[in-house]
Design a protein around this motif. Structure first.
Motif, PDB file in Angstrom:
ATOM      1  N   THR A 245       1.625 106.419  83.876  1.00  0.00           N
ATOM      2  CA  THR A 245       2.073 107.053  85.110  1.00  0.00           C
ATOM      3  C   THR A 245       2.868 108.319  84.785  1.00  0.00           C
ATOM      4  OG1 THR A 245       4.203 105.911  85.224  1.00  0.00           O
ATOM      5  CG2 THR A 245       2.285 104.763  86.132  1.00  0.00           C
ATOM      6  N   PRO A 246       3.055 109.207  85.759  1.00  0.00           N
ATOM      7  CA  PRO A 246       3.867 110.410  85.518  1.00  0.00           C
ATOM      8  C   PRO A 246       5.281 110.102  85.047  1.00  0.00           C
ATOM      9  CG  PRO A 246       2.585 110.692  87.518  1.00  0.00           C
ATOM     10  CD  PRO A 246       2.384 109.261  87.078  1.00  0.00           C
ATOM     11  N   ALA A 247       5.840 108.954  85.456  1.00  0.00           N
ATOM     12  CA  ALA A 247       7.187 108.586  85.031  1.00  0.00           C
ATOM     13  C   ALA A 247       7.223 107.946  83.652  1.00  0.00           C
ATOM     14  CB  ALA A 247       7.822 107.639  86.055  1.00  0.00           C
ATOM     15  N   GLY A 248       6.061 107.791  83.020  1.00  0.00           N
ATOM     16  CA  GLY A 248       6.022 107.310  81.642  1.00  0.00           C
ATOM     17  C   GLY A 248       5.772 105.841  81.458  1.00  0.00           C
ATOM     18  N   VAL A 249       5.441 105.101  82.517  1.00  0.00           N
ATOM     19  CA  VAL A 249       5.111 103.686  82.373  1.00  0.00           C
ATOM     20  C   VAL A 249       3.681 103.575  81.848  1.00  0.00           C
ATOM     21  CG1 VAL A 249       4.746 101.494  83.585  1.00  0.00           C
ATOM     22  CG2 VAL A 249       6.702 102.944  84.160  1.00  0.00           C
ATOM     23  N   SER A 250       3.529 102.847  80.748  1.00  0.00           N
ATOM     24  CA  SER A 250       2.224 102.635  80.136  1.00  0.00           C
ATOM     25  C   SER A 250       1.667 101.296  80.622  1.00  0.00           C
ATOM     26  CB  SER A 250       2.359 102.639  78.611  1.00  0.00           C
ATOM     27  OG  SER A 250       1.110 102.478  77.992  1.00  0.00           O
ATOM     28  N   ILE A 251       0.525 101.343  81.281  1.00  0.00           N
ATOM     29  CA  ILE A 251      -0.065 100.149  81.894  1.00  0.00           C
ATOM     30  C   ILE A 251      -1.270  99.727  81.074  1.00  0.00           C
ATOM     31  CG2 ILE A 251      -1.165  99.239  83.963  1.00  0.00           C
ATOM     32  CD1 ILE A 251       0.408 101.451  85.520  1.00  0.00           C
ATOM     33  N   HIS A 252      -1.217  98.496  80.579  1.00  0.00           N
ATOM     34  CA  HIS A 252      -2.300  97.946  79.760  1.00  0.00           C
ATOM     35  C   HIS A 252      -2.793  96.650  80.391  1.00  0.00           C
ATOM     36  CE1 HIS A 252      -1.486 100.565  76.205  1.00  0.00           C
ATOM     37  NE2 HIS A 252      -0.283 100.568  76.724  1.00  0.00           N
ATOM     38  N   ILE A 253      -4.101  96.534  80.532  1.00  0.00           N
ATOM     39  CA  ILE A 253      -4.706  95.313  81.055  1.00  0.00           C
ATOM     40  C   ILE A 253      -5.576  94.704  79.966  1.00  0.00           C
ATOM     41  CG2 ILE A 253      -6.200  94.303  82.822  1.00  0.00           C
ATOM     42  CD1 ILE A 253      -5.352  96.510  84.696  1.00  0.00           C
ATOM     43  N   PHE A 254      -5.312  93.419  79.685  1.00  0.00           N
ATOM     44  CA  PHE A 254      -6.032  92.696  78.643  1.00  0.00           C
ATOM     45  C   PHE A 254      -6.666  91.436  79.218  1.00  0.00           C
ATOM     46  CE2 PHE A 254      -2.368  94.721  76.632  1.00  0.00           C
ATOM     47  CZ  PHE A 254      -2.891  95.317  75.497  1.00  0.00           C
ATOM     48  N   THR A 255      -7.825  91.073  78.701  1.00  0.00           N
ATOM     49  CA  THR A 255      -8.331  89.726  78.892  1.00  0.00           C
ATOM     50  C   THR A 255      -8.038  88.930  77.623  1.00  0.00           C
ATOM     51  OG1 THR A 255     -10.532  90.371  78.111  1.00  0.00           O
ATOM     52  CG2 THR A 255     -10.148  90.398  80.488  1.00  0.00           C
ATOM     53  N   THR A 256      -7.820  87.642  77.781  1.00  0.00           N
ATOM     54  CA  THR A 256      -7.557  86.796  76.623  1.00  0.00           C
ATOM     55  C   THR A 256      -8.875  86.352  76.005  1.00  0.00           C
ATOM     56  OG1 THR A 256      -7.392  84.840  78.057  1.00  0.00           O
ATOM     57  CG2 THR A 256      -5.348  85.988  77.517  1.00  0.00           C
ATOM     58  N   THR A 257      -8.874  86.206  74.682  1.00  0.00           N
ATOM     59  CA  THR A 257     -10.101  85.866  73.955  1.00  0.00           C
ATOM     60  C   THR A 257      -9.955  84.614  73.102  1.00  0.00           C
ATOM     61  OG1 THR A 257      -9.500  87.295  72.092  1.00  0.00           O
ATOM     62  CG2 THR A 257     -10.791  88.295  73.879  1.00  0.00           C
ATOM     63  N   GLY A 258      -8.864  83.872  73.290  1.00  0.00           N
ATOM     64  CA  GLY A 258      -8.632  82.692  72.465  1.00  0.00           C
ATOM     65  C   GLY A 258      -7.779  83.035  71.258  1.00  0.00           C
ATOM     66  N   SER A 259      -8.029  82.358  70.153  1.00  0.00           N
ATOM     67  CA  SER A 259      -7.261  82.620  68.939  1.00  0.00           C
ATOM     68  C   SER A 259      -7.623  83.977  68.364  1.00  0.00           C
ATOM     69  CB  SER A 259      -7.532  81.538  67.891  1.00  0.00           C
ATOM     70  OG  SER A 259      -7.114  80.272  68.363  1.00  0.00           O
ATOM     71  N   PRO A 260      -6.644  84.660  67.736  1.00  0.00           N
ATOM     72  CA  PRO A 260      -6.955  85.968  67.155  1.00  0.00           C
ATOM     73  C   PRO A 260      -7.936  85.866  66.006  1.00  0.00           C
ATOM     74  CG  PRO A 260      -4.566  85.576  67.293  1.00  0.00           C
ATOM     75  CD  PRO A 260      -5.246  84.269  67.553  1.00  0.00           C
ATOM     76  N   ASP A 261      -8.678  86.946  65.793  1.00  0.00           N
ATOM     77  CA  ASP A 261      -9.522  87.045  64.597  1.00  0.00           C
ATOM     78  C   ASP A 261      -8.689  87.641  63.478  1.00  0.00           C
ATOM     79  OD1 ASP A 261     -11.822  86.098  65.849  1.00  0.00           O
ATOM     80  OD2 ASP A 261     -12.326  88.086  66.611  1.00  0.00           O
ATOM     81  N   TYR A 262      -8.826  87.096  62.278  1.00  0.00           N
ATOM     82  CA  TYR A 262      -8.105  87.611  61.109  1.00  0.00           C
ATOM     83  C   TYR A 262      -9.138  88.128  60.120  1.00  0.00           C
ATOM     84  CZ  TYR A 262      -4.319  84.869  63.130  1.00  0.00           C
ATOM     85  OH  TYR A 262      -3.369  84.360  63.995  1.00  0.00           O
ATOM     86  N   GLY A 263      -8.994  89.377  59.733  1.00  0.00           N
ATOM     87  CA  GLY A 263      -9.951  89.959  58.802  1.00  0.00           C
ATOM     88  C   GLY A 263      -9.255  90.678  57.675  1.00  0.00           C
ATOM     89  N   THR A 264     -10.047  91.388  56.901  1.00  0.00           N
ATOM     90  CA  THR A 264      -9.535  92.159  55.769  1.00  0.00           C
ATOM     91  C   THR A 264      -9.941  93.598  55.965  1.00  0.00           C
ATOM     92  OG1 THR A 264      -9.756  90.260  54.298  1.00  0.00           O
ATOM     93  CG2 THR A 264      -9.592  92.429  53.271  1.00  0.00           C
ATOM     94  N   TYR A 265      -8.991  94.480  55.785  1.00  0.00           N
ATOM     95  CA  TYR A 265      -9.276  95.910  55.931  1.00  0.00           C
ATOM     96  C   TYR A 265     -10.191  96.361  54.802  1.00  0.00           C
ATOM     97  CZ  TYR A 265      -8.576 100.957  56.086  1.00  0.00           C
ATOM     98  OH  TYR A 265      -8.765 102.311  56.140  1.00  0.00           O
ATOM     99  N   GLY A 266     -11.300  97.013  55.206  1.00  0.00           N
ATOM    100  CA  GLY A 266     -12.278  97.405  54.201  1.00  0.00           C
ATOM    101  C   GLY A 266     -12.328  98.899  53.952  1.00  0.00           C
ATOM    102  N   GLY A 267     -11.372  99.653  54.496  1.00  0.00           N
ATOM    103  CA  GLY A 267     -11.409 101.102  54.330  1.00  0.00           C
ATOM    104  C   GLY A 267     -10.991 101.538  52.931  1.00  0.00           C
ATOM    105  N   GLY A 268     -11.420 102.684  52.545  1.00  0.00           N
ATOM    106  CA  GLY A 268     -11.045 103.225  51.245  1.00  0.00           C
ATOM    107  C   GLY A 268      -9.909 104.206  51.369  1.00  0.00           C
ATOM    108  N   ALA A 269      -9.262 104.504  50.252  1.00  0.00           N
ATOM    109  CA  ALA A 269      -8.161 105.450  50.238  1.00  0.00           C
ATOM    110  C   ALA A 269      -8.717 106.865  50.270  1.00  0.00           C
ATOM    111  CB  ALA A 269      -7.306 105.245  48.986  1.00  0.00           C
TER     112      ALA A 269
END
Length: 205
Positions: free
Chosen positions: A181-205
């Motif tokens: 919003t113009p006053a700086g409120v950040s509005i985020h809408i999420f749906t739930t997906t159950g338990s989080p996924d845990y992975g490994t970052y595969g990017g290179g340096a």
């Protein structure tokens, strides 16, 4: 019905007392009212649109008692007809039907999660949780929340009760929309997906 949790948060995750200095002073909290300076017409439009999707409300005792004290007297506010007219369900083991004077109200006792699950099976649109952070935490842990609507104010308090405390239940989320919003409120809408996924970052340096 879809169970939707709507919360005001600070950048450091505090949800306690957004609306007034004396809204919730439990545990010695003295920094209430932090959301008010960031209200503007754009956010009120968003809040009104969300409210227009409600078919019922699910509240904790403290939030219910605050709403029941204030909203019946605010008859000229555009939100009042919806809040005053729609069914309210209160999760509480201390509030009695005799003490629930904001009609129409039903007290949920016993196995609250089972009773909420029953409500969700009814036809309709949103069953909305406003505030009621402890209740929201419990419902998230039980896997009953379908959608989170978070309005994040640009402020850090450094103290206060957080919506997502240490030791809370892990929950996976998918971002479906966001805006600021113009006053700086950040509005985020999420749906739930159950338990989080845990992975490994595969990017290179």
């Amino acid at each position: 019905m879809k169970l939707v949790v709507q919360e005001f948060l600070t950048l450091d995750g505090v949800s306690q007392g957004p609306g007034a200095p004396d809204e919730d002073t439990s545990d010695g909290f003295t920094r209430g009212g932090w959301f008010v300076p960031h209200l503007d017409a754009a956010f009120e439009q968003v809040a009104g649109d969300w409210l227009g999707e409600a078919d019922a409300f699910l509240l904790g005792r403290r939030t219910y008692e605050n709403f029941a004290r204030d909203w019946p007297r605010m008859t000229d506010h555009p939100f009042a007809p919806v809040l005053n007219g729609l069914p309210k369900y209160v999760a509480s083991h201390t509030l009695t039907e005799a003490g629930a004077t904001w009609d129409p109200t039903t007290i949920l006792t016993g196995d609250v999660h089972a009773r909420v699950a029953d409500l969700k099976r009814r036809p309709g649109r949103d069953l909305q949780v406003h505030g009621s952070a402890r209740l929201a935490q419990s419902l998230l842990a039980a896997g009953l929340v379908d959608e989170l609507r978070l309005a994040i104010a640009p402020v850090v308090l450094g103290e206060g009760r957080r919506l997502f405390p240490d030791g809370g239940a892990p929950t996976g989320l998918r971002l479906t929309s966001h805006r600021t919003t113009p006053a700086g409120v950040s509005i985020h809408i999420f749906t739930t997906t159950g338990s989080p996924d845990y992975g490994t970052y595969g990017g290179g340096a």
